[in-house]
Structures are given as structure tokens and as C-alpha cells.
Design a protein around this motif. Structure first.
Motif, short mmCIF file in Angstrom:
data_model
loop_
_atom_site.label_atom_id
_atom_site.label_comp_id
_atom_site.label_asym_id
_atom_site.label_seq_id
_atom_site.Cartn_x
_atom_site.Cartn_y
_atom_site.Cartn_z
N UNK A 59 28.95 11.76 31.99
CA UNK A 59 29.79 12.90 31.60
C UNK A 59 29.12 13.61 30.43
N UNK A 60 29.00 14.92 30.55
CA UNK A 60 28.49 15.72 29.43
C UNK A 60 29.49 16.84 29.20
N UNK A 61 30.03 16.92 28.00
CA UNK A 61 30.94 18.03 27.70
C UNK A 61 30.51 18.70 26.41
N UNK A 62 30.79 19.99 26.33
CA UNK A 62 30.41 20.75 25.14
C UNK A 62 31.59 21.63 24.72
N UNK A 63 32.25 21.30 23.61
CA UNK A 63 33.45 22.04 23.19
C UNK A 63 33.15 23.48 22.83
N UNK A 64 31.88 23.83 22.60
CA UNK A 64 31.58 25.20 22.20
C UNK A 64 31.43 26.13 23.40
N UNK A 99 36.39 7.75 24.09
CA UNK A 99 34.92 7.74 24.06
C UNK A 99 34.35 9.14 23.87
N UNK A 100 35.04 10.15 24.43
CA UNK A 100 34.52 11.52 24.34
C UNK A 100 35.15 12.29 23.17
N UNK A 101 36.08 11.63 22.48
CA UNK A 101 36.78 12.25 21.35
C UNK A 101 37.50 13.52 21.79
N UNK A 160 38.64 6.90 28.21
CA UNK A 160 37.66 7.97 28.38
C UNK A 160 37.86 9.04 27.30
#
Lengths: 116, 334
Positions: free
Chosen positions: A3-8, A45-47, A42
Motif C-alpha cells: 500500500x502506498x498513500x500520499x495525503x498531499x 500502520x498507515x497513520x 491497517x
């Protein structure tokens, strides 16, 4: 499952998360019958918020990719054969678009048109 | 393992392999066969039924001398046979891995223990008319254990020095991750069905043996069965694990929730991708320790190797270990 997430990014987090899980199902990192990490773990882990994770699971359930069972959590449903074929077609489609210098947004709008 | 390492140091490889086979297979089988032949040669002088099992009150199990012959030959050939398979994958230098050396001398020790101990327990029954007066064979078993230690020590020096260099790392393609991007990888690893069946078979044998002993009038049932069930429960909690890596560090948790190993990212000193050979590197499957290295070993192949800041090492072979290592390397670089 990767999993790759980017809040921006402008794409909502639940959609990024759903895309990551979907990709993991399609490329075989997640297999049929495998149980996903509990939403709370989950999220930790990903905050991110646990409701974000639950929303992503809900989207995938509606797509038929996940089964949600009370007390058992989310399980990868047995329909990924068709999705794998679709993933192959999408790769071909993107390659073809790149070859003809069709941009990502142009390709997406073509797909949207075709759906109508 | 690639071709260059398989074919490196062929002379050393040949020497190591032949000596390992000598120590773990040829000598143990020779001891077992000699012991069996001696017991067979004594059969005319033995009572038809001899004591084969002793309790606190003396002999409590009787049988044919052939049962003991079969025990010696069967146990030793089984153990040595399994050993022979574990010597295929030597260290890259062509020398034995520490576990391979330990297993080889254990096979020799076991054969001397059984060969001397069992032949001795038969020797004292020659000329007896009634096997129920057979003397306790404990001194013979102790003698066997001692002679076995001497043989094992000699074999230790006969074998080439163990190669303790840690396995070499496999290159991992780095993940390209944006500065605000969060990455997380998780996967599960389960014991192969065969391993699961083996665990159940061993416990079925143990429980069956305990029940049979109880029916035979021994008062050990609860004492034996209770620990067996506890160990069985423990073994079954450890047949499926979830591995998660990310910003938090590394978690390796049994799907039962316990046992669990959690290493915070701040304690991760190094992370590498290696290849694991379960028997050669850790002496088998399950939760393993070998020279400061802890392994959660349920399959062979690519593995995550995490070195903690206190120097301890955790090794977990898992599908897609390459991605897991790449994710952890990214998280550490932050």
C-alpha cells in the motif's frame, strides 16, 4: 499487499487505499480467501483514520473483490480471475495510448465516453 | 542460489560432503548394523521373550529381541536418511554450515547411544530363564551416551570448520517513494500442509503412546498428556504468521495474536534480502534459534533479514520478501 498513500495528493485517501488493495489482488500479492488486516491495524500502520480504511474496504466489497463477514473481517473474494484479465487489457490499453502520445487525462476521458 | 556459488570451491565441497556423509550416514549405519548383528547372534542364548522396557519397579514391557533389532536399525536409518538430504546446500565456501555440522555429529551420537545402550540391555539378559529379573539397562544407556559423546567430539574435528559467515544479501530494487508518501507491506506465511500433518502425526504418536502406557497400568497419563496438549496448542498457534513492515517497523505475529515479535523502526539497524535453506541454516522448520539468529521458518526461499540495534537477527522467509525489504529500506532511510 503493498500500500502506498500520499495525503498531499488530490485523490482521497480511501480511493488511494482501495487502489492499492485492488492492485495487490490483481498482481497476486493477495490471494483468494486471504484475510485482510483488520481495519484498525491497517489504519494504525498507515497513520490514517479507521473509517478511511473501512470506506476503502466497502468500495472493494461493492466491486465484488472483497467479502465482508461479521466477526471474520474482510476476505479476498474468488472473482479475481476476471480482474486479472482486465488488468492485462488495461496494461495493453495504456501501452497503446503511450505509443500514440495520448495523455493520461485524454485516455481517461475516452474511457468515460465509452462507458456512456 | 545461482550457478557461480553452486560451483565455487568444488574440491572443498566434495571433501565436506563426503565427510558429512561418513559421519552422519555411513558410520551411524555401521554402528546400527553391528549392534543389530550382535543382538541377533545372542538370540539362541536369550529367553524367548525378553525385557524391552523398564519402570521404577523393574521390567514392565516384554517383547521379542527382534523388536530391539528393528528399533536400532529403524531409528538410526530414519535419522541418517533425513540428514543426508540436509547436506545438499553447503555454505558458499564449500564448508558445512554450523547447523549441518551439529546435525551430523548428533546422528553419530544417537547411533552409538542406541547401539551400545540397546545391545547392552540385551547382553545382561543372556542365560536368564525369566526376563522379569532382567537388570536395569541404565548403566548401558549412560555408557552409550558417553561413548557417543566421544565419537561425536572426534567427528567434530574430522569435519571441516563450520562456515559462520552470514548468508550474502540479494540485491533489492529500491522503491521510489515521494517525500510525503506512506508505504506499508503485509503478507502471510503458513506451514506447508506436509509440516502440519507431521506435527499432528508426532502428537498422535505421543498421545497414543501415553494412552497405551496408561492402559498398561502406568500412572503417567496426566503428567504426559497435559504437557503434550500444551505443546500441541503452541505448535498450532505458530503455523500461520502475518508479517507487516512499514513506518512502524517490523511485526511478525502469529494469526492467533500470540506469539508475536515486534521490532520498532528505531531498533532496525539493517535489513537485507537473503535466501534461506530451512534445515541447513536453522536445522528445520518452526520458531528457530541458530547462533544469535532467530528464524520464523515455515518455507524455504527469499527471506527478510532484520538486524536489530542490539545485534540480534530475525529471519523470516515469506512470499514477496523482496518488496517487504524494499519497503523497510525506504522507511529506514526517512
Amino acid at each position: 499487499m503493498l500500500i502506498r498513500i500520499d495525503p498531499t495528493l488530490s485523490t482521497p485517501l480511501f480511493e488511494q487505499l482501495a487502489a492499492g488493495i485492488r492492485a495487490s489482488v490483481i498482481d497476486g500479492r493477495l490471494t483468494v480467501g486471504e484475510r485482510l488486516l483488520p481495519a484498525r491495524e491497517l489504519a494504525g500502520a498507515l497513520d490514517i483514520n479507521v473509517h478511511t480504511v473501512l470506506r476503502a474496504y466497502q468500495i472493494l466489497r461493492e466491486e465484488g473483490l472483497l467479502d465482508m463477514r461479521p466477526g471474520r473481517g474482510a476476505i479476498v473474494a474468488g472473482r479475481i480471475g476476471q480482474h486479472a484479465a482486465l488488468a492485462g487489457a488495461i496494461h495493453d490499453l495504456v501501452d497503446e495510448a503511450k505509443l500514440r502520445n495520448v495523455s493520461e487525462s485524454a485516455l481517461l476521458s475516452l474511457i468515460r465516453e465509452a462507458y456512456k | 542460489m545461482n550457478d557461480s556459488t553452486q560451483h565455487a570451491n568444488p574440491e572443498q565441497r566434495a571433501v565436506t560432503r563426503s565427510r558429512l556423509l561418513l559421519v552422519a550416514v555411513v558410520l551411524p549405519l555401521a554402528v546400527a548394523v553391528a549392534s543389530a548383528l550382535i543382538i541377533i547372534s545372542w538370540i539362541p542364548t536369550l529367553p524367548a521373550v525378553i525385557g524391552i522396557h523398564w519402570g521404577s519397579e523393574g521390567v514392565n514391557g516384554f517383547g521379542s529381541p527382534w523388536e530391539l533389532v528393528a528399533t536400532v536399525l529403524g531409528t538410526v536409518s530414519l535419522f541418517s536418511g533425513v540428514m543426508a538430504f540436509s547436506f545438499a546446500d553447503l555454505a558458499e565456501s564449500g564448508r558445512p554450515r554450523p547447523t549441518q555440522k551439529a546435525l551430523a555429529v548428533t546422528a553419530l551420537w544417537l547411533s552409538v547411544l542406541l547401539g551400545v545402550g540397546i545391545a547392552g540391555s540385551v547382553a545382561t539378559q543372556r542365560g536368564l530363564s525369566d526376563a522379569s529379573t532382567a537388570p536395569d539397562p541404565l548403566p548401558w544407556l549412560l555408557l552409550g551416551a558417553l561413548l557417543g559423546l566421544v565419537a561425536a567430539a572426534a567427528a567434530w574435528f574430522l569435519l571441516p570448520r563450520a562456515d559462520r559467515t552470514p548468508p550474502s544479501a540479494i540485491d533489492v530494487e529500491p522503491l521510489e517513494v515521494g517525500p510525503s508518501e506512506r508505504v506499508f507491506w503485509t503478507g502471510t506465511v503458513s506451514a506447508a500442509r506436509g509440516v502440519l500433518l507431521l506435527i499432528l502425526a508426532v502428537f498422535a504418536l505421543g498421545i497414543g503412546g501415553a494412552v497405551a502406557a496408561a492402559l498398561g497400568g502406568e500412572e503417567v497419563l496426566v503428567l504426559v498428556l497435559l504437557p503434550l496438549f500444551v505443546v500441541l496448542a503452541l505448535a498450532l498457534t505458530a503455523v500461520r504468521w502475518r508479517v507487516s513492515v512499514g513506518q512502524h517497523g517490523v511485526n511478525v505475529v502469529s494469526v492467533a495474536g500470540w506469539p508475536a515479535i515486534r521490532i520498532p523502526l528505531s531498533e532496525v539497524a539493517d535489513v537485507r534480502l537473503i535466501t534461506v535453506n530451512p534445515v541447513g541454516d536453522f536445522g528445520g522448520w518452526g520458531w528457530r534459534w541458530s547462533g544469535g539468529r532467530t528464524g520464523i521458518i515455515l518455507q524455504a526461499g527469499p527471506a527478510i533479514e532484520v538486524t536489530r540495534s542490539n545485534g540480534k537477527v530475525l529471519v523470516v522467509p515469506v512470499d514477496d520478501a523482496e518488496t517487504a525489504v524494499a519497503v523497510l529500506q525506504v522507511a529506514r532511510a526517512r
